[in-house]
Write a protein that holds these residues in place. Structure first.
Motif, PDB file in Angstrom:
ATOM      1  N   LYS A   1       0.422  -0.888  -0.288  1.00 33.98           N
ATOM      2  CA  LYS A   1       0.337  -0.167  -0.448  1.00 33.98           C
ATOM      3  C   LYS A   1       1.105   1.665  -0.069  1.00 33.98           C
ATOM      4  CE  LYS A   1      -2.237  -1.359   3.545  1.00 33.98           C
ATOM      5  NZ  LYS A   1      -2.375  -1.179   5.600  1.00 33.98           N
ATOM      6  N   PRO A   2       0.671   2.385  -0.513  1.00 28.09           N
ATOM      7  CA  PRO A   2       1.920   3.367  -0.575  1.00 28.09           C
ATOM      8  C   PRO A   2       0.812   4.026   0.574  1.00 28.09           C
ATOM      9  CG  PRO A   2      -1.107   4.052  -1.878  1.00 28.09           C
ATOM     10  CD  PRO A   2      -0.468   2.542  -1.775  1.00 28.09           C
ATOM     11  N   ILE A   3       2.555   4.558   0.635  1.00 29.65           N
ATOM     12  CA  ILE A   3       2.442   5.626   2.090  1.00 29.65           C
ATOM     13  C   ILE A   3       2.167   7.152   2.165  1.00 29.65           C
ATOM     14  CG2 ILE A   3       3.960   6.230   3.946  1.00 29.65           C
ATOM     15  CD1 ILE A   3       6.118   4.090   3.412  1.00 29.65           C
ATOM     16  N   GLU A   4       1.302   7.178   2.702  1.00 32.68           N
ATOM     17  CA  GLU A   4       0.771   8.547   2.665  1.00 32.68           C
ATOM     18  C   GLU A   4       1.911  10.123   3.705  1.00 32.68           C
ATOM     19  OE1 GLU A   4      -3.263   8.710   4.673  1.00 32.68           O
ATOM     20  OE2 GLU A   4      -3.725   7.038   2.755  1.00 32.68           O
ATOM     21  N   TRP A   5       2.510   9.953   2.982  1.00 32.15           N
ATOM     22  CA  TRP A   5       3.483  11.365   3.509  1.00 32.15           C
ATOM     23  C   TRP A   5       2.868  12.835   2.496  1.00 32.15           C
ATOM     24  CZ3 TRP A   5       7.668   9.159   5.422  1.00 32.15           C
ATOM     25  CH2 TRP A   5       8.431   7.653   4.844  1.00 32.15           C
ATOM     26  N   VAL A   6       3.303  13.404   3.968  1.00 37.16           N
ATOM     27  CA  VAL A   6       2.608  15.055   3.926  1.00 37.16           C
ATOM     28  C   VAL A   6       3.739  15.181   2.596  1.00 37.16           C
ATOM     29  CG1 VAL A   6       1.850  16.860   4.586  1.00 37.16           C
ATOM     30  CG2 VAL A   6       1.544  14.327   6.170  1.00 37.16           C
ATOM     31  N   LYS A   7       3.284  16.341   1.617  1.00 37.80           N
ATOM     32  CA  LYS A   7       3.885  17.025   1.070  1.00 37.80           C
ATOM     33  C   LYS A   7       4.565  18.089   1.439  1.00 37.80           C
ATOM     34  CE  LYS A   7       4.288  19.344  -3.636  1.00 37.80           C
ATOM     35  NZ  LYS A   7       3.547  18.627  -4.734  1.00 37.80           N
ATOM     36  N   ILE A   8       5.604  18.864   2.166  1.00 34.53           N
ATOM     37  CA  ILE A   8       6.248  19.982   2.296  1.00 34.53           C
ATOM     38  C   ILE A   8       6.525  20.964   1.937  1.00 34.53           C
ATOM     39  CG2 ILE A   8       8.511  20.497   3.672  1.00 34.53           C
ATOM     40  CD1 ILE A   8       8.685  18.072   4.566  1.00 34.53           C
ATOM     41  N   HIS A   9       7.147  20.287   0.449  1.00 39.15           N
ATOM     42  CA  HIS A   9       7.475  21.943  -0.638  1.00 39.15           C
ATOM     43  C   HIS A   9       6.302  22.031  -1.318  1.00 39.15           C
ATOM     44  CE1 HIS A   9      11.463  20.416   1.615  1.00 39.15           C
ATOM     45  NE2 HIS A   9      11.057  21.594   0.832  1.00 39.15           N
ATOM     46  N   ASN A  10       5.786  23.534  -1.902  1.00 40.10           N
ATOM     47  CA  ASN A  10       4.307  23.637  -2.378  1.00 40.10           C
ATOM     48  C   ASN A  10       4.637  24.757  -2.958  1.00 40.10           C
ATOM     49  OD1 ASN A  10       2.478  21.353  -1.416  1.00 40.10           O
ATOM     50  ND2 ASN A  10       3.280  21.862   0.587  1.00 40.10           N
ATOM     51  N   LEU A  11       4.528  24.318  -4.621  1.00 35.96           N
ATOM     52  CA  LEU A  11       4.510  26.029  -5.279  1.00 35.96           C
ATOM     53  C   LEU A  11       3.358  26.161  -5.843  1.00 35.96           C
ATOM     54  CD1 LEU A  11       7.370  25.204  -7.949  1.00 35.96           C
ATOM     55  CD2 LEU A  11       7.034  27.333  -5.813  1.00 35.96           C
ATOM     56  N   PRO A  12       2.622  27.355  -6.174  1.00 37.74           N
ATOM     57  CA  PRO A  12       1.596  27.925  -6.507  1.00 37.74           C
ATOM     58  C   PRO A  12       1.349  26.872  -7.611  1.00 37.74           C
ATOM     59  CG  PRO A  12       3.026  29.453  -5.499  1.00 37.74           C
ATOM     60  CD  PRO A  12       3.996  28.559  -5.338  1.00 37.74           C
ATOM     61  N   ASP A  13      -0.295  27.055  -8.298  1.00 40.06           N
ATOM     62  CA  ASP A  13      -0.079  26.051  -9.718  1.00 40.06           C
ATOM     63  C   ASP A  13      -0.310  26.880 -11.186  1.00 40.06           C
ATOM     64  OD1 ASP A  13      -1.737  24.676  -8.373  1.00 40.06           O
ATOM     65  OD2 ASP A  13      -3.442  24.885  -8.289  1.00 40.06           O
ATOM     66  N   HIS A  14       0.288  28.234 -10.888  1.00 36.04           N
ATOM     67  CA  HIS A  14       0.347  29.310 -11.931  1.00 36.04           C
ATOM     68  C   HIS A  14       2.139  29.290 -11.829  1.00 36.04           C
ATOM     69  CE1 HIS A  14       0.005  32.046  -7.985  1.00 36.04           C
ATOM     70  NE2 HIS A  14       1.554  32.301  -8.412  1.00 36.04           N
ATOM     71  N   VAL A  15       2.324  28.348 -11.537  1.00 31.87           N
ATOM     72  CA  VAL A  15       3.894  28.551 -11.083  1.00 31.87           C
ATOM     73  C   VAL A  15       4.655  27.428 -11.148  1.00 31.87           C
ATOM     74  CG1 VAL A  15       5.711  28.373 -10.343  1.00 31.87           C
ATOM     75  CG2 VAL A  15       4.309  29.750  -9.036  1.00 31.87           C
ATOM     76  N   TYR A  16       5.784  27.219 -13.270  1.00 29.74           N
ATOM     77  CA  TYR A  16       6.128  25.964 -13.415  1.00 29.74           C
ATOM     78  C   TYR A  16       7.021  25.687 -13.413  1.00 29.74           C
ATOM     79  CZ  TYR A  16       7.974  22.674 -17.008  1.00 29.74           C
ATOM     80  OH  TYR A  16       8.496  21.867 -17.900  1.00 29.74           O
ATOM     81  N   PHE A  17       7.618  24.876 -12.839  1.00 27.65           N
ATOM     82  CA  PHE A  17       9.110  24.198 -11.771  1.00 27.65           C
ATOM     83  C   PHE A  17       9.870  23.043 -12.576  1.00 27.65           C
ATOM     84  CE2 PHE A  17      12.060  22.955  -9.450  1.00 27.65           C
ATOM     85  CZ  PHE A  17      13.173  23.730  -8.880  1.00 27.65           C
ATOM     86  N   ASN A  18      10.596  22.897 -13.335  1.00 27.66           N
ATOM     87  CA  ASN A  18      10.878  21.297 -14.196  1.00 27.66           C
ATOM     88  C   ASN A  18      12.324  20.750 -13.264  1.00 27.66           C
ATOM     89  OD1 ASN A  18      12.124  19.348 -15.401  1.00 27.66           O
ATOM     90  ND2 ASN A  18      10.505  20.237 -16.756  1.00 27.66           N
ATOM     91  N   HIS A  19      11.920  19.959 -12.647  1.00 27.51           N
ATOM     92  CA  HIS A  19      13.611  19.451 -11.541  1.00 27.51           C
ATOM     93  C   HIS A  19      14.495  19.428 -13.339  1.00 27.51           C
ATOM     94  CE1 HIS A  19      11.145  19.450  -7.750  1.00 27.51           C
ATOM     95  NE2 HIS A  19      12.542  18.771  -7.443  1.00 27.51           N
ATOM     96  N   SER A  20      14.286  18.497 -13.605  1.00 29.03           N
ATOM     97  CA  SER A  20      15.647  18.579 -14.648  1.00 29.03           C
ATOM     98  C   SER A  20      16.466  19.625 -15.487  1.00 29.03           C
ATOM     99  CB  SER A  20      14.845  16.835 -15.770  1.00 29.03           C
ATOM    100  OG  SER A  20      13.916  18.085 -16.127  1.00 29.03           O
ATOM    101  N   GLN A  21      15.275  20.323 -15.969  1.00 32.29           N
ATOM    102  CA  GLN A  21      15.944  21.511 -16.022  1.00 32.29           C
ATOM    103  C   GLN A  21      17.372  21.925 -14.960  1.00 32.29           C
ATOM    104  OE1 GLN A  21      12.773  24.311 -16.967  1.00 32.29           O
ATOM    105  NE2 GLN A  21      12.320  23.581 -18.792  1.00 32.29           N
TER     106      GLN A  21
END
Length: 423
Positions: free
Chosen positions: A315-335
């Motif tokens: 079963k997936p672990i329900e981790w709580v997300k810590i780092h959140n960006l607004p929906d209108h912001v685009y961020f690409n980790h690979s870049q």
């Protein structure tokens, strides 16, 4: 009146001192950016403790030849291969080889060394995340003192106005001047207008301050379903970040590892006995073995019957997300991670030293823009090094050859354009 010669000399010396101090500050600031992006993944940010690499405090004093230190930072393998004794000795410190930085310049190395020296000489007990830990407290204390003084001055002003009104009434009575009764405070339009303006300014200040910090969540560290220590995994055991967050190399999101990824190790590592003691944010000691047992519950794994485990039932672990960006912001980790060679610590702080992960950076637009202004891209300065994609920027190549530019930063290639992050 023309100043005498000694006075002119003093003024000249004063301006030269200010210039030198300003230059040192700028150099140290640039050095901090370079250190975080290139060095902090392996070296402790306090310069006094060792992580994957040795403690860097006093590194210039330990090297017999500063030029050899530059060569070590730029290409340690070549210096070791040359047989330089000190380089060979340091290479025995850790089985992990130091990264190569063949494109780094001497001024950039000097800036990093200046930052290391500055951090090493800071007062012990300062905040290891960069800067004195008392700065925030001092700022808050100053704000409280300023507020108290403002209230006292306002109270004194109202008392003086009241005294002035009474004295004027007594004077008029003594001179036999008949004046109408003064308007009560709560009906005086001038007082009401002043009160409304002050309320608007103070209220607007606090509302604006609250809105500016909305959703930045700096220091946010929610309680997770399983206590997971990045210090133990990524720091002490040196598990590469990409082993668990491999998507950061290939895609927009870093992703959270599945239970099966955790079980790759914990199918055999069933107890926590050799690592340091673990504590949560409240200072309560954590039983590492009990946390591993929680993982087994999600995985549906029985440590007494390891061969009978069926990964499909996990079963997936329900981790709580810590780092959140607004929906209108685009961020690409690979870049950033793959193309820009940005280290995880640049945005996530000293992740290899965190037991309980928290949001270390504010991740605001201003914070990102400042990074784009300062960060140098892996520009194709020659045909043999750098990102070949940047060969299309002919103007920058011409400016570098003519001496108009010495490097190319993210802002030069459109890093400050609104459409890069908002579209």
């Amino acid at each position: 009146m023309i100043p005498c010669k000694p006075t002119l000399q003093r003024l000249t010396l004063l301006f030269l001192s200010i210039f030198v101090l300003s230059a040192v500050t700028v150099s140290a600031q640039d050095g901090k950016t370079l250190f975080v992006s290139k060095c902090q993944s392996c070296h402790a940010p306090d310069m006094k403790t060792s992580s994957t690499g040795p403690a860097l405090g006093g590194v210039e004093d330990r090297w017999p030849d500063k030029q050899k230190l530059h060569e070590w930072i730029r290409n340690n393998k070549a210096l070791i291969a040359s047989g330089y004794p000190y380089a060979v000795e340091i290479s025995k410190f850790s089985p992990t080889s130091m990264d190569l930085f063949t494109t780094i310049t001497d001024p950039e190395i000097d800036a990093i060394l200046a930052y290391i020296d500055q951090k090493f000489k800071e007062v012990p007990g300062g905040d290891k995340k960069g800067g004195s830990g008392d700065e925030g407290k001092e700022s808050n204390q100053n704000a409280v003192i300023f507020g108290v003084i403002s209230l006292i001055l306002a109270l004194i002003a109202f008392i003086l106005m009241y005294v002035n009104s009474n004295l004027k009434k007594l004077s008029d009575d003594a001179e036999g001047i008949d004046r109408p009764e003064p308007v009560p405070f709560y009906r005086n339009k001038v007082y009401l207008a002043i009160f409304a303006i002050v309320l608007f300014i103070v209220g607007g200040f606090f509302v604006s301050k609250g809105m500016i910090g909305l959703n930045r969540q700096t220091g946010y560290a929610p309680k997770q379903p399983i206590y997971y220590s990045h210090k133990v995994h990524a720091g002490i055991n040196q598990i590469n970040c990409l082993y668990c967050h491999g998507n950061a190399w290939e895609s927009k999101t870093a992703a959270i590892p599945s239970v099966n990824v955790c079980m790759n190790c914990h199918k055999t590592i069933q107890t926590y006995s050799k690592g340091p003691k673990l504590y949560d944010n409240e200072g309560m000691e954590i039983n590492g073995t009990a946390e591993i047992a929680k993982l087994y519950e999600y995985a549906g794994f029985d440590p007494k019957k390891p061969d009978a485990w069926d990964p499909s039932k996990a079963k997936p672990i329900e981790w709580v997300k810590i780092h959140n960006l607004p929906d209108h912001v685009y961020f690409n980790h690979s870049q950033h991670i793959r193309v820009g060679n940005v280290q995880c610590q640049t945005c996530h702080g000293d992740i290899t030293g965190m037991d309980v992960v928290h949001q270390a950076s504010e991740l605001s637009m201003g914070w990102c823009v400042n990074c784009h202004r300062q960060t140098k891209v892996n520009f194709n300065y020659s045909d043999s090094s750098g990102n070949q994609f940047y060969s299309i920027y002919q103007k920058f190549h011409d400016d570098i050859k003519s001496g108009k530019m010495d490097s190319v930063s993210v802002k030069d290639i459109g890093g400050l354009e609104c459409q890069k992050c908002h579209y």
